[in-house]
Enzyme design. Structure first.
Site, short mmCIF file in Angstrom:
data_model
loop_
_atom_site.label_atom_id
_atom_site.label_comp_id
_atom_site.label_asym_id
_atom_site.label_seq_id
_atom_site.Cartn_x
_atom_site.Cartn_y
_atom_site.Cartn_z
N LYS A 180 0.85 -1.19 0.00
CA LYS A 180 0.00 0.00 0.00
C LYS A 180 0.88 1.24 0.00
O LYS A 180 1.44 1.62 1.02
CB LYS A 180 -0.93 0.05 1.22
CG LYS A 180 -2.00 1.15 1.09
CD LYS A 180 -2.59 1.56 2.40
CE LYS A 180 -1.73 2.54 3.15
NZ LYS A 180 -1.61 3.88 2.47
N GLU A 254 8.87 0.70 11.75
CA GLU A 254 9.96 1.67 11.67
C GLU A 254 9.32 3.04 11.73
O GLU A 254 8.64 3.46 10.79
CB GLU A 254 10.76 1.47 10.39
CG GLU A 254 12.10 2.17 10.40
CD GLU A 254 12.02 3.57 9.83
OE1 GLU A 254 11.97 4.53 10.64
OE2 GLU A 254 12.00 3.71 8.61
N CYS A 290 13.23 10.25 8.60
CA CYS A 290 12.97 9.85 9.98
C CYS A 290 14.22 9.81 10.84
O CYS A 290 14.17 10.10 12.04
CB CYS A 290 12.27 8.50 10.02
SG CYS A 290 13.16 7.20 9.12
N GLU A 389 9.21 15.46 16.72
CA GLU A 389 9.71 15.30 15.35
C GLU A 389 9.06 16.35 14.44
O GLU A 389 7.83 16.37 14.29
CB GLU A 389 9.40 13.90 14.83
CG GLU A 389 10.01 13.63 13.48
CD GLU A 389 9.79 12.19 13.01
OE1 GLU A 389 10.70 11.63 12.38
OE2 GLU A 389 8.70 11.65 13.27
#
Length: 482
Positions: A180, A254, A290, A389
């Protein structure tokens, strides 16, 4: 450039969508519509999972392939991706704003290299071993077989690289896949489908259904799925982890990061020597990565020097259209994401941090979702911009007293994904690196190595990708006592 696709890649062919909704793709550099594709539904996922199950169990198809045949197929797929490098790089940069200089490497050469790496592991892996019994009561045959149908959910920031991280070990292990892609980056997924077809990979082995979060959640909980592998936000990862935990379904997550770059007091700040490595570690892909080291930890004895060096580096970077080879910092992926990044810049200012470079939108750019590379000085590690973040080109420089203090600050984070240590003494740097609680860390550089496990601790995830560890995560282990 306008791209239109009207079907999904399911069971080795193009299947008409079950629904009527569409995905509109907008170029973040120009704000122009560049493509439309159908948006997947639960029914489309049902068809894709069913196709993957048939391929897994078909002795004449992928389910009957030997490890060497799987390796050969991965090599062919890598070759087909190489043949489409220009198209893929352009598609990625046009969708998420990644500079073409980056996508031409990390979204083309790198994914095919990952597939070839796993082809090598597939050909050499031991799928069954005989172990002598500990009590002298006979031997045990340890069998490693494919875990089954894998649901692979990839984000928009590195769509092809992270797809390779997932399909490489899964296919090498003998699994089948339902992929996906993110709605923000679907055009490159269609190019992958073209490559899968051209590589002669059996029908149903790889199925691709672009869709949003709701359909992604349906895929995660689907009874026909045996393992989930996800890259994305920590919030989404928690939800996926809860679902998989309830179902007792293996999952690899992750997730996010807020990594630290520790500049030791002996660091050489000559940007002609370390500038390129610092950009990769701290600002790669417009800061939309990330593992980026967005917290810069500087010794008080050299704090101003570090601030000046980092500010000079950020301020020297060329901001522009992602398709311009000269561009080093492209736009944010969406207008909403630019708003989010700008919101964090405003929070940093409100908390009293000092902007040394950037802090706004680049002058003269009336179109595109651009943010200037921004550096904050005088940041406390407890500040919002140091703990959350941001996922943009925003760095915070934080002072520390000594090595003990640097390690303490680096570890005072909910995350633990990446990190780096910058020093003239490699042995000293390695000693510091061992004390930072994170899944990966570099000394005088940072970039994941496909032969080494990659993943995080704490809120940065569960499990590991890359390396032999990722292959092992796609096996089911059976002990046969003989």
């Amino acid at each position: 450039m306008f791209n239109a696709r009207d079907s999904f890649f399911i069971d080795g062919g193009w299947a008409a969508p079950k629904g009527t909704e569409t995905i509109t793709i907008i170029n973040p550099s120009t704000e122009e519509v560049i493509g439309r594709t159908p948006e997947g539904t639960n029914a489309d996922v049902d068809a894709a999972v069913a196709a993957a199950r048939r391929a897994l169990e078909d002795p004449r198809g992928w389910g009957g392939y030997t490890p060497q045949q799987r390796a050969d197929a991965l090599h062919r797929l890598a070759d087909e991706l190489d043949a489409r490098q220009g198209e893929i790089a352009s598609a990625v940069s046009s969708q998420n704003g990644m500079p073409i200089s980056v996508s031409s490497q990390l979204e083309t050469n790198y994914p095919s290299a990952v597939l070839r790496y796993y082809a090598g592991l597939a050909a050499s892996a031991e799928t069954e071993e005989r172990r002598p019994g500990f009590l002298g009561m006979g031997d045990t045959l340890v069998q490693r077989s494919p875990i089954g149908v894998v649901a692979a959910i990839v984000p928009w920031n590195f769509p092809q690289a992270l797809t390779a991280w997932k399909i490489g070990p899964a296919l090498a292990a003998g699994c089948t896949i339902v992929l996906k892609p993110s709605p923000e980056t679907v055009l490159d997924a269609y190019l992958l489908a073209d490559a899968v077809t051209a590589a002669g990979i059996p029908p149903g082995t790889v199925n691709i259904v672009p869709a949003g979060r709701a359909v992604g959640a349906y895929l995660v909980s689907h009874p026909g799925v045996d393992k989930v592998t996800f890259t994305g936000s920590t919030a989404a990862g928690r939800s996926i982890g809860e679902t998989c935990g309830r179902l007792l379904r293996p999952v690899t997550l992750e997730l996010g990061g807020k990594s630290a770059a520790l500049f030791l007091d002996d660091v050489d700040l000559d940007l002609t020597k370390i500038g390129e490595a610092l950009v990769t570690a701290c600002l790669l892909n417009n800061g939309q990565t990330c593992f980026l080291n967005s917290r810069i930890l500087a010794p008080r004895s050299r704090y101003d020097e570090v601030v000046d060096a980092v500010s000079t580096l950020a301020g020297s970077m060329t901001v522009g259209d992602a398709l311009d080879p000269a561009t080093q910092i492209g736009p944010m992926s969406t207008a909403a994401h630019r708003d989010r990044v700008e919101g964090y810049i405003a929070k940093g200012k409100a908390e009293g941090a000092r902007v040394t470079v950037g802090g706004g939108r680049p002058a003269g750019r009336t179109r595109g979702w651009f943010v200037e590379p921004t550096v904050f000085a005088d940041v406390d590690n407890s500040a919002v911009i140091a703990q959350e973040e941001i996922f943009g080109p925003v760095l915070s420089v934080i002072a520390y007293d000594n090595d003990e203090d640097a390690v303490r600050i680096a570890n005072e984070s909910d995350y633990g994904l990446g990190g780096s240590v910058w020093t003239a003494d490699s042995q000293r740097g390695q000693a510091i690196a061992r004390r930072v609680r994170t899944g990966t860390i570099g000394v005088n550089r940072y970039l994941p190595d496909m032969a080494a496990p990659f993943g995080g601790v704490k809120a940065s995830g569960v499990g590991r990708e890359l390396g032999p560890e990722a292959l092992a995560a796609h096996w089911e282990i059976k002990s046969i006592y003989v």
